[in-house]
Design a protein around this motif. Structure first.
Motif, PDB file in Angstrom:
ATOM      1  N   VAL A  24       1.003  -1.353  -0.144  1.00  0.00           N
ATOM      2  CA  VAL A  24      -0.124   0.104   0.200  1.00  0.00           C
ATOM      3  C   VAL A  24       0.824   1.000  -0.059  1.00  0.00           C
ATOM      4  O   VAL A  24       1.790   1.456   0.905  1.00  0.00           O
ATOM      5  N   GLY A  26       1.418   5.596  -0.557  1.00  0.00           N
ATOM      6  CA  GLY A  26       0.703   6.930  -0.812  1.00  0.00           C
ATOM      7  C   GLY A  26       1.971   8.054  -1.132  1.00  0.00           C
ATOM      8  O   GLY A  26       2.888   7.856  -0.370  1.00  0.00           O
ATOM      9  N   LEU A  27       1.838   8.830  -1.869  1.00  0.00           N
ATOM     10  CA  LEU A  27       2.856   9.914  -2.437  1.00  0.00           C
ATOM     11  C   LEU A  27       2.709  11.116  -1.991  1.00  0.00           C
ATOM     12  O   LEU A  27       1.303  11.567  -2.354  1.00  0.00           O
ATOM     13  N   GLU A  28       3.598  11.789  -1.585  1.00  0.00           N
ATOM     14  CA  GLU A  28       3.294  13.255  -1.292  1.00  0.00           C
ATOM     15  C   GLU A  28       4.502  13.885  -2.488  1.00  0.00           C
ATOM     16  O   GLU A  28       5.828  13.611  -2.235  1.00  0.00           O
ATOM     17  N   PRO A 176      -3.564   6.661  -0.153  1.00  0.00           N
ATOM     18  CA  PRO A 176      -2.637   5.350  -0.211  1.00  0.00           C
ATOM     19  C   PRO A 176      -3.478   4.277  -1.168  1.00  0.00           C
ATOM     20  O   PRO A 176      -3.679   3.291  -0.849  1.00  0.00           O
ATOM     21  N   ASN A 215       5.353   7.195   0.753  1.00  0.00           N
ATOM     22  CA  ASN A 215       4.818   6.271   2.133  1.00  0.00           C
ATOM     23  C   ASN A 215       4.655   4.856   1.708  1.00  0.00           C
ATOM     24  O   ASN A 215       3.728   4.330   0.625  1.00  0.00           O
ATOM     25  N   SER A 217       3.577   0.691   3.245  1.00  0.00           N
ATOM     26  CA  SER A 217       3.186   0.122   4.234  1.00  0.00           C
ATOM     27  C   SER A 217       2.815  -1.471   3.538  1.00  0.00           C
ATOM     28  O   SER A 217       2.586  -1.618   2.349  1.00  0.00           O
ATOM     29  N   PHE A 233      -8.266   3.590   8.641  1.00  0.00           N
ATOM     30  CA  PHE A 233      -6.577   3.028   8.467  1.00  0.00           C
ATOM     31  C   PHE A 233      -6.331   1.955   9.212  1.00  0.00           C
ATOM     32  O   PHE A 233      -5.214   1.629   9.023  1.00  0.00           O
ATOM     33  N   LEU A 236      -4.967  -1.121   7.612  1.00  0.00           N
ATOM     34  CA  LEU A 236      -3.633  -1.019   6.860  1.00  0.00           C
ATOM     35  C   LEU A 236      -2.424  -1.144   8.112  1.00  0.00           C
ATOM     36  O   LEU A 236      -2.434  -0.952   9.057  1.00  0.00           O
TER      37      LEU A 236
HETATM   38  P1  ADP Z   1       2.202  13.463   6.761  1.00  0.00           P
HETATM   39  O1  ADP Z   1       2.109  14.685   6.223  1.00  0.00           O
HETATM   40  O2  ADP Z   1       2.452  13.124   8.292  1.00  0.00           O
HETATM   41  O3  ADP Z   1       3.261  12.374   6.498  1.00  0.00           O
HETATM   42  P2  ADP Z   1      -0.129  12.369   5.908  1.00  0.00           P
HETATM   43  O4  ADP Z   1      -1.566  12.036   6.629  1.00  0.00           O
HETATM   44  O5  ADP Z   1      -0.713  13.841   5.042  1.00  0.00           O
HETATM   45  O6  ADP Z   1       0.705  12.400   6.824  1.00  0.00           O
HETATM   46  O7  ADP Z   1      -0.035  11.049   4.942  1.00  0.00           O
HETATM   47  C1  ADP Z   1       0.866  11.166   3.953  1.00  0.00           C
HETATM   48  C2  ADP Z   1       0.803  10.172   2.868  1.00  0.00           C
HETATM   49  O8  ADP Z   1       1.032   8.951   3.595  1.00  0.00           O
HETATM   50  C3  ADP Z   1      -0.390  10.377   2.089  1.00  0.00           C
HETATM   51  O9  ADP Z   1       0.225  10.376   0.584  1.00  0.00           O
HETATM   52  C4  ADP Z   1      -0.822   8.926   2.461  1.00  0.00           C
HETATM   53  O10 ADP Z   1      -1.654   8.317   1.207  1.00  0.00           O
HETATM   54  C5  ADP Z   1      -0.171   8.177   2.788  1.00  0.00           C
HETATM   55  N1  ADP Z   1      -0.330   6.952   3.832  1.00  0.00           N
HETATM   56  C6  ADP Z   1      -1.169   7.093   5.015  1.00  0.00           C
HETATM   57  N2  ADP Z   1      -1.391   5.809   5.534  1.00  0.00           N
HETATM   58  C7  ADP Z   1      -0.680   4.829   4.902  1.00  0.00           C
HETATM   59  C8  ADP Z   1      -0.491   3.845   4.911  1.00  0.00           C
HETATM   60  N3  ADP Z   1      -0.893   2.974   5.852  1.00  0.00           N
HETATM   61  N4  ADP Z   1       0.588   3.118   3.855  1.00  0.00           N
HETATM   62  C9  ADP Z   1       0.830   3.895   2.917  1.00  0.00           C
HETATM   63  N5  ADP Z   1       0.734   5.041   2.779  1.00  0.00           N
HETATM   64  C10 ADP Z   1       0.011   5.723   3.595  1.00  0.00           C
END
Ligand code: ADP
Ligand code: MG
Length: 503
Positions: A24, A26-28, A176, A215, A217, A233, A236
């Protein structure tokens, strides 16, 4: 608008010692806004300038300096949001994220934590014909970039370059929804493509204008579906964040490594610790950088120097009207109205300039034939020279002219390739070149017949063989084509050879 329909690809599964695991992701994504000036100052954003030459007092954190929002950056963020079919928030606000970095003299970064300018969009990420992942966008917010510290120019000192300090970034946060390393790279590629169409980010990864925090997991099969159903969540696994990746290849390698690392930890009976990690390119591993900080660690608060950002719907509508046709719509049109394969349509829509070139060639001609010539001959030739469409020596009119000559039967496909090479290297009008160099296809039956007769008389043994095995007639066709310098009409040669051999 035309739409292609896709089915979802399978998630990547990794077999552990104790059963299967799914990824799983998720990208910033941090995308540098394409503008001339910084987010809160008039300093230039030009890449590669003399260190510390593009720094306004406000970027240097001088006392008493006040930020002034750059309307152009706001417009670019809105434009990007519209391109990602997202919600545009007419009211947004800037917050201070407090942390010390030598290359961020303010001592805080101005960002948008609580009220981003864009929320809830989506990106369709194609993973092959008929396959695509829909990735939800959670938000896009505007924030300042930091400068650059240089530690390897002197054994005793560190240097700082503030040119990048205060440059506008769009942070594009996905849900994610990404399910494998290839999907993650394809997602970044798709964002890049859309922003390049929009002109909101040049997507130059080498210059660091597009970089991603990844990110990752792992979970058991079925858990992700439970998350999707409930948006809870807790279904996950614990995620780790790999910071600052600016290469598609390394993004994939880092995800693969990180997933396996987490699986080993869990199968060992331990727990994954949520943290920020770095990918070590030389070792091919991720390593811990720092424990994960929470929003409260940064002591966010609304920036008192900036009023909330209020924009008007009519202004947003104006930006919406100026959007170009975007990659999904263009690709769907190429497939559904021109009849191209999904693959060819993807290749031709990769960049807006490529698509425009193709459309100019295809206008009033056979679309599939135009696509073949652009992809196979033109792109192939440009690639050989390390060139792009912007420095292509053949104009759409010239390539179209070559295609017209084939369509009219004036030249064969083989001669057309020679003609293309001449036009590519020397320029000129294709029709004129065919006349002056005598490249016109021979359709005169008499001339072709003479050539066929000659080959038949010269090769009695081959004639006997061909009579026994009609497949060998092709050899005669080849010989006649050779004898006529490729100028005989192949269909006529084929017919005559068969007639003469009595096949
Ligand atoms: P932060 O800004 O503290 O890094 P966010 O809630 O904004 O936290 O999430 C950052 C990224 O992490 C988002 O792209 C989200 O999709 C991803 N994310 C959140 N939970 C998971 C997970 N369990 N596995 C993979 N990616 C995740
Ligand atoms: Mg993060």
């Amino acid at each position: 608008m035309l739409d292609l329909t896709y089915s979802a690809p399978k998630p990547k599964v990794i077999a552990g010692a104790k059963g299967d695991w799914e990824l799983v992701i998720g990208l910033e994504v941090h995308a540098q806004v394409a503008t001339n000036a910084k987010l809160f100052s008039g300093a230039s954003t030009l890449f590669g300038a003399e260190p510390n030459s593009n720094v306004a007092f406000v970027d240097a954190g001088m006392p008493g300096m006040l930020p002034v929002i750059n309307e152009g950056c706001v417009a670019q963020a809105v434009r990007t949001g519209l391109g990602l079919k997202a919600q545009i928030n007419l009211w947004s606000a800037f917050d201070r994220k407090n942390y010390f970095y030598p290359d961020l003299p303010q001592g805080y970064q101005i960002s948008q934590l609580y009220h981003p300018i864009v929320s809830e969009g989506e990106v369709i990420v194609e993973m092959g014909p008929g396959m695509a992942r829909r990735v939800r966008i959670e938000r896009i917010h505007l924030e300042q970039d930091a400068g650059k510290s240089i530690h390897d120019m002197d054994p005793a000192m560190s240097f700082v370059d503030l040119n990048r300090t205060g440059v506008a970034l769009m942070e594009i946060v996905s849900r994610p929804d990404i399910r494998g390393p290839e999907e993650a790279a394809a997602y970044v590629g798709k964002l890049r493509q859309i922003m390049r169409y929009l002109g909101t980010c040049d997507g130059n990864m080498q210059n660091g204008n597009l970089r991603a925090d990844v990110n990752v997991s792992v979970c058991r099969p079925g858990d992700y579906e439970r998350y999707q159903e409930s948006q809870d969540f807790s279904h996950l696994g614990t995620r780790c964040e790999i910071k600052n990746m600016n290469s598609m290849r390394f993004i994939q390698m880092a995800i693969e490594y990180e997933a396996r690392r987490q699986i080993a930890i869990i199968e060992d009976g331990a727990k994954v610790v949520q943290e920020t990690r770095l990918y070590d390119v030389d070792k091919g591993e991720t390593r811990s950088m720092r424990s994960k900080e929470e929003a409260h660690d940064y002591r966010y608060f609304p920036d008192p120097d900036l009023l909330p950002l209020e924009i008007e719907q009519v202004w947003v509508d104006g930006i919406k009207e100026s959007l170009p046709e975007l990659p999904d719509a263009k690709k769907a049109r190429f497939v559904l109205s021109i009849g191209l394969s999904e693959y060819d349509a993807s290749v031709l829509t990769a960049e807006a300039e490529d698509a425009a070139y193709f459309e100019a060639v295809a206008e009033g001609r056979d679309g599939k034939m135009a696509a073949n010539w652009v992809i196979n001959e033109l792109f192939g030739r440009l690639k050989k020279d390390g060139k792009g469409i912007s420095d292509c020596p053949v104009s759409p009119a010239q390539l179209g002219g070559i295609i017209d000559l084939i369509a009219k039967g004036d030249i064969s496909g083989k001669i057309a390739k020679d003609l293309f090479e001449i036009v590519y290297c020397e320029g000129g009008d294709p029709a004129q070149i065919v006349e002056t160099r005598g490249m016109r296809q021979v359709t005169d039956t008499g001339a072709i017949e003479t050539a066929v007769n000659q080959i038949i008389t010269d090769n009695p043994a081959q004639v006997e063989k061909a009579k026994a095995n009609p497949k060998l007639a092709g050899w005669f066709v080849g010989q006649v084509m050779k004898a006529t310098g490729g100028k005989a009409n192949p269909a006529m040669v084929d017919e005559l050879v068969k007639a003469k051999l009595g096949l």
